[in-house]
Write an enzyme that holds these catalytic residues in place. Structure first.
Site, PDB file in Angstrom:
ATOM      1  N   SER A  16      -0.726  12.229 -14.966  1.00  0.00           N
ATOM      2  CA  SER A  16      -0.533  11.976 -16.403  1.00  0.00           C
ATOM      3  C   SER A  16       0.861  12.355 -16.913  1.00  0.00           C
ATOM      4  CB  SER A  16      -1.617  12.680 -17.228  1.00  0.00           C
ATOM      5  OG  SER A  16      -2.894  12.192 -16.877  1.00  0.00           O
ATOM      6  N   GLU A  26      -0.391  16.662  -6.874  1.00  0.00           N
ATOM      7  CA  GLU A  26      -1.129  15.927  -7.892  1.00  0.00           C
ATOM      8  C   GLU A  26      -2.534  16.504  -8.040  1.00  0.00           C
ATOM      9  OE1 GLU A  26       0.656  11.724  -8.380  1.00  0.00           O
ATOM     10  OE2 GLU A  26      -0.849  11.610  -6.820  1.00  0.00           O
ATOM     11  N   GLU A  58      -6.584   9.139  -4.083  1.00  0.00           N
ATOM     12  CA  GLU A  58      -7.464   7.959  -4.167  1.00  0.00           C
ATOM     13  C   GLU A  58      -7.741   7.399  -2.781  1.00  0.00           C
ATOM     14  OE1 GLU A  58      -4.988   5.942  -6.992  1.00  0.00           O
ATOM     15  OE2 GLU A  58      -5.598   7.396  -8.523  1.00  0.00           O
ATOM     16  N   GLY A 113       0.244   5.532 -14.376  1.00  0.00           N
ATOM     17  CA  GLY A 113       0.167   4.643 -15.544  1.00  0.00           C
ATOM     18  C   GLY A 113       1.487   4.407 -16.260  1.00  0.00           C
ATOM     19  N   GLY A 116      -4.732  10.124 -14.164  1.00  0.00           N
ATOM     20  CA  GLY A 116      -5.319   9.054 -14.972  1.00  0.00           C
ATOM     21  C   GLY A 116      -6.225   9.551 -16.088  1.00  0.00           C
ATOM     22  N   ASN A 118       4.084   5.035  -9.006  1.00  0.00           N
ATOM     23  CA  ASN A 118       3.040   4.578  -8.087  1.00  0.00           C
ATOM     24  C   ASN A 118       2.244   3.543  -8.860  1.00  0.00           C
ATOM     25  OD1 ASN A 118       0.886   4.147  -6.432  1.00  0.00           O
ATOM     26  ND2 ASN A 118       0.046   6.234  -6.566  1.00  0.00           N
ATOM     27  N   HIS A 171      -2.559   9.820  -0.680  1.00  0.00           N
ATOM     28  CA  HIS A 171      -2.884   9.921  -2.116  1.00  0.00           C
ATOM     29  C   HIS A 171      -4.367  10.269  -2.253  1.00  0.00           C
ATOM     30  CE1 HIS A 171      -3.564   8.870  -6.290  1.00  0.00           C
ATOM     31  NE2 HIS A 171      -2.257   8.972  -6.459  1.00  0.00           N
ATOM     32  N   LYS A 231      -0.121   1.686  -7.904  1.00  0.00           N
ATOM     33  CA  LYS A 231      -1.537   1.574  -7.489  1.00  0.00           C
ATOM     34  C   LYS A 231      -1.903   0.086  -7.358  1.00  0.00           C
ATOM     35  CE  LYS A 231      -2.316   6.078  -9.454  1.00  0.00           C
ATOM     36  NZ  LYS A 231      -3.240   7.045 -10.015  1.00  0.00           N
TER      37      LYS A 231
HETATM   38  P1  13P Z   1      -1.230   8.919 -13.610  1.00  0.00           P
HETATM   39  O1  13P Z   1       0.215   9.152 -13.922  1.00  0.00           O
HETATM   40  O2  13P Z   1      -1.727   7.572 -14.088  1.00  0.00           O
HETATM   41  O3  13P Z   1      -2.107  10.047 -14.023  1.00  0.00           O
HETATM   42  O4  13P Z   1      -1.341   8.822 -12.006  1.00  0.00           O
HETATM   43  C1  13P Z   1      -0.789   9.828 -11.242  1.00  0.00           C
HETATM   44  C2  13P Z   1      -0.824   9.416  -9.831  1.00  0.00           C
HETATM   45  O5  13P Z   1      -1.855   9.372  -9.208  1.00  0.00           O
HETATM   46  C3  13P Z   1       0.453   9.023  -9.207  1.00  0.00           C
HETATM   47  O6  13P Z   1       0.304   8.899  -7.834  1.00  0.00           O
END
Ligand code: 13P
Length: 248
Positions: free
Chosen positions: A212, A166, A96, A234, A172, A9, A94, A11
């Site tokens: 993560s 998640e 976010e 990430g 993150g 992802n 998601h 983002k």
């Molecule tokens: P990270 O792997 O950066 O923690 O993000 C996870 C995420 O939100 C994937 O959708």
């Protein structure tokens, strides 16, 4: 035997030209026919990424989509726009988007139904806050997200869906859920699907862990009986993603 699905992802990262460069870098590294490899990318990157990924095993996904077919919805992207551009998967709900863009279980449900109608595979995200985990309501909260998200989705459709667990506190932050925590919740999600539908649907649906995930944590996480891959933020923007895809 469920095929693992490992999705990046991106983002809000990568301009179209950066996106093409990243696909060119990752293409040889993510070549693993045993796994479904998906790059979920920003809307503006979709067309160049689909083009750059041609001839590889990379499937391209979107990070969001609107729940109407077309019309006066300035700034939104329709499911037909996605399928016409070569998109197969779409991330829905998601955390976010729930936190910053007011998505609710109800809007996620509308998007789920629309995605299936257009032959898109949804990756429906769910997950608790740290506060909810500490209050001991993790599974209650996630069951609600799953039950509302899947309302009016048929068993045949649900079998093809992907759910991404998640935990918000692990996104993150560099704080991965322990393997036991991740497996426990993914198992609980599968049990919830069995309750809503039946055992066959629960056995077929794929459940990812996200939060993560990196090259070190992926092998143990993906070896769990109820974890069918990952949704990676990430680390999907780095050559490390190749190691995650080839976790064995
Ligand atoms: P990270 O792997 O950066 O923690 O993000 C996870 C995420 O939100 C994937 O959708």
């Amino acid at each position: 035997m469920r095929k693992k699905v490992i999705a990046g992802n991106w983002k809000m990262n990568m301009t179209p030209s950066e996106a093409v460069e990243l696909v060119d870098t990752l293409k040889p590294l993510v070549d693993n026919p045993e796994v479904d490899v998906v790059f979920c990318v920003p809307a503006i990157d979709i067309i160049p990424v689909v083009e750059a990924a041609k001839g590889s095993n990379i499937q391209v996904g979107a990070e969001n989509m609107y729940f109407e077919d077309k019309g006066a919805y300035t700034g939104e992207i329709s499911p037909a726009m996605l399928t016409d551009a070569g998109i197969k998967y779409v991330v829905l709900g998601h955390s976010e988007r729930r936190e910053y863009f007011a998505e609710t279980d109800e809007t996620v449900n509308k998007k789920m139904l629309k995605a299936f109608e257009h032959g898109l595979t949804p990756i429906m995200c769910c997950g608790e806050t740290l506060e909810q985990r500490e209050q001991g309501v993790t599974m209650d909260f996630i069951r609600q997200q799953v039950k509302i998200g899947f309302q009016n989705v048929t068993a045949e459709q649900a079998k093809t869906a992907v759910i991404a667990y998640e935990p918000i506190w692990a996104i993150g932050t560099g704080k991965t859920a322990t393997t036991e925590q991740a497996q426990e919740v993914c198992k609980g999600i599968r049990a919830c699907i069995a309750e809503v539908y039946d055992e066959a649907t629960a056995e077929a649906i794929r459940i990812q862990y996200g939060g993560s995930v990196n090259a070190e944590t992926a092998p143990e996480l993906f070896a769990q009986p109820d974890i069918d891959g990952g949704l990676v933020g990430g680390a999907s923007l780095k050559p490390d993603f190749g190691k995650i895809v080839n976790y064995k």
